[in-house]
Design a protein around this motif. Structure first.
Motif, PDB file in Angstrom:
ATOM      1  N   THR A 138       1.375  -4.010  24.257  1.00  0.00           N
ATOM      2  CA  THR A 138       2.713  -3.440  24.133  1.00  0.00           C
ATOM      3  C   THR A 138       3.507  -4.089  23.016  1.00  0.00           C
ATOM      4  OG1 THR A 138       3.513  -4.951  25.852  1.00  0.00           O
ATOM      5  CG2 THR A 138       2.850  -2.745  26.541  1.00  0.00           C
ATOM      6  N   GLU A 139       3.150  -5.305  22.612  1.00  0.00           N
ATOM      7  CA  GLU A 139       3.881  -6.014  21.558  1.00  0.00           C
ATOM      8  C   GLU A 139       3.574  -5.465  20.159  1.00  0.00           C
ATOM      9  OE1 GLU A 139       3.110  -8.526  25.066  1.00  0.00           O
ATOM     10  OE2 GLU A 139       1.723  -7.659  23.628  1.00  0.00           O
ATOM     11  N   VAL A 140       2.463  -4.773  20.008  1.00  0.00           N
ATOM     12  CA  VAL A 140       2.048  -4.250  18.703  1.00  0.00           C
ATOM     13  C   VAL A 140       2.534  -2.811  18.569  1.00  0.00           C
ATOM     14  CG1 VAL A 140       0.063  -3.658  17.263  1.00  0.00           C
ATOM     15  CG2 VAL A 140       0.023  -5.734  18.634  1.00  0.00           C
ATOM     16  N   ASP A 141       3.270  -2.532  17.503  1.00  0.00           N
ATOM     17  CA  ASP A 141       3.765  -1.185  17.245  1.00  0.00           C
ATOM     18  C   ASP A 141       2.660  -0.393  16.542  1.00  0.00           C
ATOM     19  OD1 ASP A 141       5.294   1.042  16.953  1.00  0.00           O
ATOM     20  OD2 ASP A 141       6.622   0.211  15.413  1.00  0.00           O
ATOM     21  N   ALA A 142       2.162   0.643  17.196  1.00  0.00           N
ATOM     22  CA  ALA A 142       1.040   1.418  16.659  1.00  0.00           C
ATOM     23  C   ALA A 142       1.410   2.138  15.365  1.00  0.00           C
ATOM     24  CB  ALA A 142       0.566   2.431  17.698  1.00  0.00           C
ATOM     25  N   ASP A 143       2.692   2.452  15.167  1.00  0.00           N
ATOM     26  CA  ASP A 143       3.114   3.145  13.953  1.00  0.00           C
ATOM     27  C   ASP A 143       3.042   2.254  12.727  1.00  0.00           C
ATOM     28  OD1 ASP A 143       3.622   5.348  15.528  1.00  0.00           O
ATOM     29  OD2 ASP A 143       5.740   4.835  15.811  1.00  0.00           O
ATOM     30  N   LYS A 144       3.107   0.953  12.918  1.00  0.00           N
ATOM     31  CA  LYS A 144       3.105   0.022  11.798  1.00  0.00           C
ATOM     32  C   LYS A 144       1.711  -0.503  11.450  1.00  0.00           C
ATOM     33  CE  LYS A 144       7.837  -1.445  12.454  1.00  0.00           C
ATOM     34  NZ  LYS A 144       8.749  -2.546  12.705  1.00  0.00           N
ATOM     35  N   LYS A 146      -1.427  -0.411   9.526  1.00  0.00           N
ATOM     36  CA  LYS A 146      -1.987   0.205   8.323  1.00  0.00           C
ATOM     37  C   LYS A 146      -3.509   0.194   8.374  1.00  0.00           C
ATOM     38  CE  LYS A 146       1.666  -1.459   5.305  1.00  0.00           C
ATOM     39  NZ  LYS A 146       1.940  -2.405   4.232  1.00  0.00           N
ATOM     40  N   TYR A 147      -4.069  -0.900   8.875  1.00  0.00           N
ATOM     41  CA  TYR A 147      -5.513  -1.088   8.916  1.00  0.00           C
ATOM     42  C   TYR A 147      -5.962  -1.137  10.374  1.00  0.00           C
ATOM     43  CZ  TYR A 147      -4.416  -2.688   4.216  1.00  0.00           C
ATOM     44  OH  TYR A 147      -3.949  -2.769   2.941  1.00  0.00           O
ATOM     45  N   PRO A 148      -7.098  -0.518  10.708  1.00  0.00           N
ATOM     46  CA  PRO A 148      -7.587  -0.627  12.088  1.00  0.00           C
ATOM     47  C   PRO A 148      -7.956  -2.080  12.390  1.00  0.00           C
ATOM     48  CG  PRO A 148      -9.211   0.428  10.681  1.00  0.00           C
ATOM     49  CD  PRO A 148      -7.979   0.261   9.861  1.00  0.00           C
ATOM     50  N   LEU A 149      -7.540  -2.553  13.543  1.00  0.00           N
ATOM     51  CA  LEU A 149      -7.736  -3.958  13.875  1.00  0.00           C
ATOM     52  C   LEU A 149      -8.275  -4.069  15.293  1.00  0.00           C
ATOM     53  CD1 LEU A 149      -7.214  -6.883  12.873  1.00  0.00           C
ATOM     54  CD2 LEU A 149      -4.984  -6.734  13.967  1.00  0.00           C
ATOM     55  N   GLY A 150      -9.421  -4.704  15.432  1.00  0.00           N
ATOM     56  CA  GLY A 150      -9.995  -5.002  16.728  1.00  0.00           C
ATOM     57  C   GLY A 150     -10.055  -6.509  16.898  1.00  0.00           C
ATOM     58  N   VAL A 151     -10.070  -6.974  18.125  1.00  0.00           N
ATOM     59  CA  VAL A 151     -10.093  -8.414  18.369  1.00  0.00           C
ATOM     60  C   VAL A 151     -11.199  -8.774  19.354  1.00  0.00           C
ATOM     61  CG1 VAL A 151      -7.657  -8.797  17.878  1.00  0.00           C
ATOM     62  CG2 VAL A 151      -8.344  -8.264  20.191  1.00  0.00           C
ATOM     63  N   ASN A 152     -11.673 -10.006  19.233  1.00  0.00           N
ATOM     64  CA  ASN A 152     -12.604 -10.588  20.188  1.00  0.00           C
ATOM     65  C   ASN A 152     -11.817 -11.582  21.025  1.00  0.00           C
ATOM     66  OD1 ASN A 152     -15.080 -11.259  21.444  1.00  0.00           O
ATOM     67  ND2 ASN A 152     -15.157 -13.098  20.183  1.00  0.00           N
ATOM     68  N   ILE A 153     -11.996 -11.522  22.335  1.00  0.00           N
ATOM     69  CA  ILE A 153     -11.300 -12.429  23.245  1.00  0.00           C
ATOM     70  C   ILE A 153     -12.354 -13.247  23.973  1.00  0.00           C
ATOM     71  CG2 ILE A 153      -9.787 -12.572  25.250  1.00  0.00           C
ATOM     72  CD1 ILE A 153      -8.583  -9.892  24.274  1.00  0.00           C
ATOM     73  N   ALA A 154     -12.285 -14.557  23.813  1.00  0.00           N
ATOM     74  CA  ALA A 154     -13.209 -15.474  24.479  1.00  0.00           C
ATOM     75  C   ALA A 154     -12.424 -16.296  25.493  1.00  0.00           C
ATOM     76  CB  ALA A 154     -13.881 -16.389  23.465  1.00  0.00           C
TER      77      ALA A 154
END
Length: 178
Positions: A138-144, A146-154
């Protein structure tokens, strides 16, 4: 005190010790740290690193560091010292707050979510998983974005085996797939 930390200290510790048959309180598994990282290709613009740092900082509440290449790889046009990714390590109350937001806010927003896979354990009590799109936070604004970003969570635990870590995460309300 974060809700997840309170839940762990009041409910989960005693239930986990009873379920695993642990008599020494120092052997009860606990979450040690959570590492959130993303790799950004070397062919991306410089903007991608600043944007990734901004979004991961918004997700975690902590400024991430830029990881640099350790060796030259000519096929990828990669040289030593070039930025290749972004990561942040969460410990203490920030870790529990992130886990709470991740489990209760972000995971239900994943499309066609039926639980996280049970195959992410590494044999020594740590769990790894990937999120393909950071816009579920919810903290990340999807409209802003520019680049697709995926994350790894360990999620690194003090458990010595996968069964102890799985029970710990189940009791901390992490939804595993059936």
């Amino acid at each position: 005190m974060p809700d997840m930390k309170k839940k762990y200290s009041e409910e989960v510790r005693s239930a986990l010790a009873e379920k695993l048959g642990i008599k020494n309180v120092m052997q009860i598994p606990k979450i040690e740290k959570i590492v959130i990282s993303t790799g950004i290709g070397s062919d991306k613009e410089r903007d991608a690193f600043a944007e990734a740092q901004k979004h991961i900082a918004a997700m975690t509440g902590q400024k991430p560091i830029v990881c640099k290449a350790r060796k030259n790889v000519s096929n990828f046009k990669l040289r030593v010292g070039m930025p290749v990714g972004v990561m942040v390590t969460l410990r203490g109350s920030r870790m529990y707050e992130f886990l709470d937001r991740f489990v209760h806010n972000a995971l239900p927003r994943v499309r066609d979510f039926r639980g996280i896979p049970k195959t992410g354990f590494d044999g020594v009590g740590n769990y790894n998983m990937g999120i393909q799109d950071v816009s579920v936070f919810t903290e990340v604004d999807a409209d802003k974005l520019k680049y697709p970003l995926g994350v790894n969570i360990a999620i690194v635990t003090t458990a010595t085996n996968d069964e102890g870590a799985r029970e710990l995460l189940k009791m901390m309300e992490v939804p595993f797939a059936e």
